[in-house]
Enzyme design. Structure first.
Site, PDB file in Angstrom:
ATOM      1  N   CYS A 211       0.720  -1.571  -0.068  1.00 49.22           N
ATOM      2  CA  CYS A 211      -0.330  -0.243   0.324  1.00 49.22           C
ATOM      3  C   CYS A 211       1.193   1.036   0.205  1.00 49.22           C
ATOM      4  O   CYS A 211       1.878   1.162   0.626  1.00 49.22           O
ATOM      5  CB  CYS A 211      -1.151   0.519   0.979  1.00 49.22           C
ATOM      6  N   CYS A 214       0.423   3.892   3.309  1.00 47.94           N
ATOM      7  CA  CYS A 214       0.348   2.773   4.747  1.00 47.94           C
ATOM      8  C   CYS A 214       1.726   2.228   4.382  1.00 47.94           C
ATOM      9  O   CYS A 214       2.222   1.294   5.561  1.00 47.94           O
ATOM     10  CB  CYS A 214      -0.843   2.455   5.858  1.00 47.94           C
ATOM     11  N   CYS A 233      -6.718  -2.661   1.197  1.00 52.08           N
ATOM     12  CA  CYS A 233      -5.795  -2.689   2.197  1.00 52.08           C
ATOM     13  C   CYS A 233      -5.633  -2.931   3.233  1.00 52.08           C
ATOM     14  O   CYS A 233      -6.610  -1.630   3.823  1.00 52.08           O
ATOM     15  CB  CYS A 233      -4.801  -1.346   2.447  1.00 52.08           C
ATOM     16  N   CYS A 236      -5.052   0.018   5.950  1.00 49.70           N
ATOM     17  CA  CYS A 236      -5.478   1.939   6.248  1.00 49.70           C
ATOM     18  C   CYS A 236      -6.709   1.605   5.299  1.00 49.70           C
ATOM     19  O   CYS A 236      -8.192   3.118   5.213  1.00 49.70           O
ATOM     20  CB  CYS A 236      -4.609   2.793   5.384  1.00 49.70           C
ATOM     21  N   ASP A 359      19.913  -2.324 -20.571  1.00 53.69           N
ATOM     22  CA  ASP A 359      19.141  -2.755 -19.047  1.00 53.69           C
ATOM     23  C   ASP A 359      18.380  -3.448 -19.892  1.00 53.69           C
ATOM     24  O   ASP A 359      17.317  -3.194 -19.966  1.00 53.69           O
ATOM     25  CB  ASP A 359      18.958  -1.982 -17.589  1.00 53.69           C
TER      26      ASP A 359
END
Length: 447
Positions: A211, A214, A233, A236, A359
Site C-alpha cells: 500500500c 501506509c 489494504c 488503512c 539494461d
C-alpha cells in the site's frame, strides 16, 4: 500576424515532408526545428484548441488508447490534433501541433489528444495546460532511464498538482495509478473490470504489492494480470475504487467484447489488455460530454497501426506486428499470441538503443516458457541483442534460430513458415520492422 510563428510552422511542414519522402519518421525533427525558430509555438497553438486537451499517460497502451480516443472524437464530428505516431516527448508533441496548423500559423481544432511520455510531462504540461488526463497503468519500464517506478510516480504527482482543474481518468484496477489519482486532489473518474475474466496462472512480477498510503501488503481477491485486479489494504482501508465505467460480461478470444453502461462494445482485436485500452477511450469521450453513440462504428473501422497488433498479408502469410517493451507488456503479448490456437511462427526482435533502455535484464521477468506449446512451430531471435534473447529461451528449453538481420528473418519465415507469423519487437525495432513489412507487402516480385 506573427511572422516567426508562421516561419516555424512552414519549416516544420517542410522537414516533415522531406523526411516522409526519404522514408524516415522525421516527426521529432519537425518539432525541434519549430521550437528553435519560435520557442512559444506550442503554448500559443495549444491555447487555440477550442474544446479541450487530453493527455494520455501510462506505461503500456498509451498509443492505442490515444489514437482510439482521437478517432472516437472525430466520429462525433470534432476536429482533433493528435500525435498519432507515438512520438511522445516534447519535440513530438510540438510536431503534432505545428504540422496540424494551417499555413497562416493558426490552429483549427476542437480537441487535442496527446500521448505524453511520463518523464516528459514536466516539459509538456506547462505548455499545453491539459483539461483531461487519461492514465492507463504504471509498470516497471526501462529502469536505466526511468529508475524505480516511484520516480515516475513522483513526476506524475507533481505535474498533476500543477493542473488542479484537470480531470484525471484513471484505471482503478491498478493500485498505483488509483493511489496517484486519489492523492492528487484533482477531480477523478475511474474505469475498470469488476469481475475476474480468465485464470491468471503466470509467474508475473507484480508492482505495487504494498500500500502506497501506509506500507502494508495489499490483499487481492483476484488479479487480471500483473498487479491489476481487486485490491484492499487491511491496515488503512485503501482499496480499489468503484468504477464509473465498469466493463462487464467480458469475452476474450478472436474478438473482444464487453458491456459498459448497458452498451455492447466489440472489437476485432486479440489481447485482454485491449479491453482496458478501449474502456479508457470510452471513458475519455464520455467525460468530454459526448454520448458515444458512434463509438462502436469507430471501433469497426479503427486500425491500430503503428505496430500495435498491426496486421499484414504477404505472399499468403498472415503477419501480426506488436510492440513488447517491458515484462507486463510482453506477458500480455504472449497471452494474445497463445489465444491463437493455430500453428504459428514467432520472431522476437530485441534492441538496446538509448530509447529502449540499455539494461535488458527485464527479459528474465517474462514468462517465455509459455512458448513451449505445440502450436509454436518455430521461434527466431533477431535484433542487436538477439544472442541475449536466445540465451533467455535456452534457459526454458525453447530452441530458437538466430538471425540478426530482421528482414532476412522475416523473409525466411514467409518462405518456409506455416503461414501464420507473429513479430514481437521492442521500441526502436518497431519503426524499422514496420517499414520492412510495408516494403515486403508492396513487392510485386519476390527477391
Amino acid at each position: 500576424m506573427n511572422i516567426r510563428r508562421i516561419a516555424a510552422v512552414w519549416a516544420a511542414k517542410a522537414v516533415g515532408y522531406a523526411c516522409k519522402k526519404m522514408g524516415r519518421q522525421g516527426v521529432t525533427w519537425a518539432g525541434k526545428i519549430a521550437l528553435k525558430i519560435y520557442p512559444p509555438v506550442l503554448r500559443e497553438l495549444a491555447k487555440e484548441v477550442r474544446g479541450g486537451i487530453f493527455v494520455v499517460c501510462g506505461t503500456n497502451g498509451k498509443t492505442t488508447t490515444n489514437n482510439m480516443l482521437c478517432s472516437a472524437l472525430e466520429a462525433e464530428g470534432q476536429k482533433v490534433i493528435c500525435n498519432h505516431t507515438g512520438s511522445n516527448m516534447l519535440n513530438g508533441v510540438v510536431a503534432a501541433f505545428v504540422l496540424g496548423a494551417g499555413l497562416n500559423g493558426h490552429l483549427d481544432a476542437d480537441y487535442a489528444c496527446i500521448e505524453a511520455d511520463e518523464a516528459s510531462t514536466k516539459y509538456i504540461f506547462p505548455e499545453i495546460q491539459p483539461d483531461y488526463m487519461v492514465m492507463t497503468n504504471l509498470f516497471r519500464d526501462q529502469l536505466d532511464r526511468y529508475g524505480e517506478i516511484d520516480i515516475t510516480m513522483n513526476i506524475l504527482e507533481t505535474m498533476i498538482r500543477t493542473q488542479p482543474e484537470m480531470k484525471v481518468i484513471v484505471n482503478g484496477d491498478d493500485a498505483l495509478s488509483a493511489y496517484l489519482a486519489m492523492e492528487s486532489g484533482n477531480p477523478c473518474v475511474y474505469y475498470g473490470i469488476s469481475r475476474p475474466v480468465m485464470k491468471n496462472e503466470t509467474n508475473e512480477i507484480r508492482e505495487g504489492r504494498f500500500c502506497k498510503r501506509c506500507g502494508a501488503k495489499l490483499e487481492y481477491s483476484f488479479y487480471h494480470y500483473s498487479q491489476l485486479g481487486d485490491y484492499l489494504c487491511p491496515e488503512c482501508g485503501f482499496k480499489r475504487p468503484e468504477p464509473d465505467y465498469d466493463a462487464s460480461d467480458v469475452k476474450v478470444g478472436d474478438r473482444l467484447s464487453f458491456r459498459v453502461e448497458d452498451r455492447l462494445i466489440s472489437a476485432n482485436y486479440k489481447g485482454f489488455y485491449n479491453v482496458y485500452n478501449i474502456l479508457a477511450a470510452y471513458a475519455g469521450i464520455r467525460c468530454a460530454g459526448f454520448g458515444a453513440e458512434h463509438f462502436q462504428d469507430m471501433l469497426n473501422k479503427f486500425n491500430p497501426e503503428n505496430g500495435r497488433m498491426e496486421q499484414f498479408r504477404i505472399r499468403g502469410t498472415g503477419i501480426v506486428l506488436n510492440l513488447a517493451k517491458n515484462p507486463a507488456g510482453f506477458n500480455q503479448n504472449i497471452s494474445a499470441v497463445m489465444q491463437d490456437t493455430a500453428p504459428k511462427d514467432v520472431i522476437i526482435v530485441i534492441n538496446d538503443n538509448a530509447q529502449d533502455g540499455i539494461d535488458i535484464s527485464w527479459l528474465w521477468d517474462v514468462d517465455f516458457d509459455r512458448f513451449r506449446e505445440e502450436s509454436i512451430r518455430s521461434v527466431t531471435v533477431s535484433g542487436i541483442r538477439c544472442q541475449d534473447m536466445r540465451l533467455r529461451l535456452k534457459y526454458v528449453d525453447i530452441p530458437s534460430e538466430l538471425e540478426e538481420d530482421v528482414e532476412t528473418a522475416i523473409r525466411k519465415r514467409i518462405e518456409d513458415g506455416v503461414g501464420n507469423l507473429y513479430v514481437l519487437v521492442n521500441y526502436t525495432a518497431l519503426f524499422s520492422t514496420r517499414n520492412i513489412l510495408k516494403k515486403l507487402e508492396g513487392e510485386k516480385v519476390w527477391k
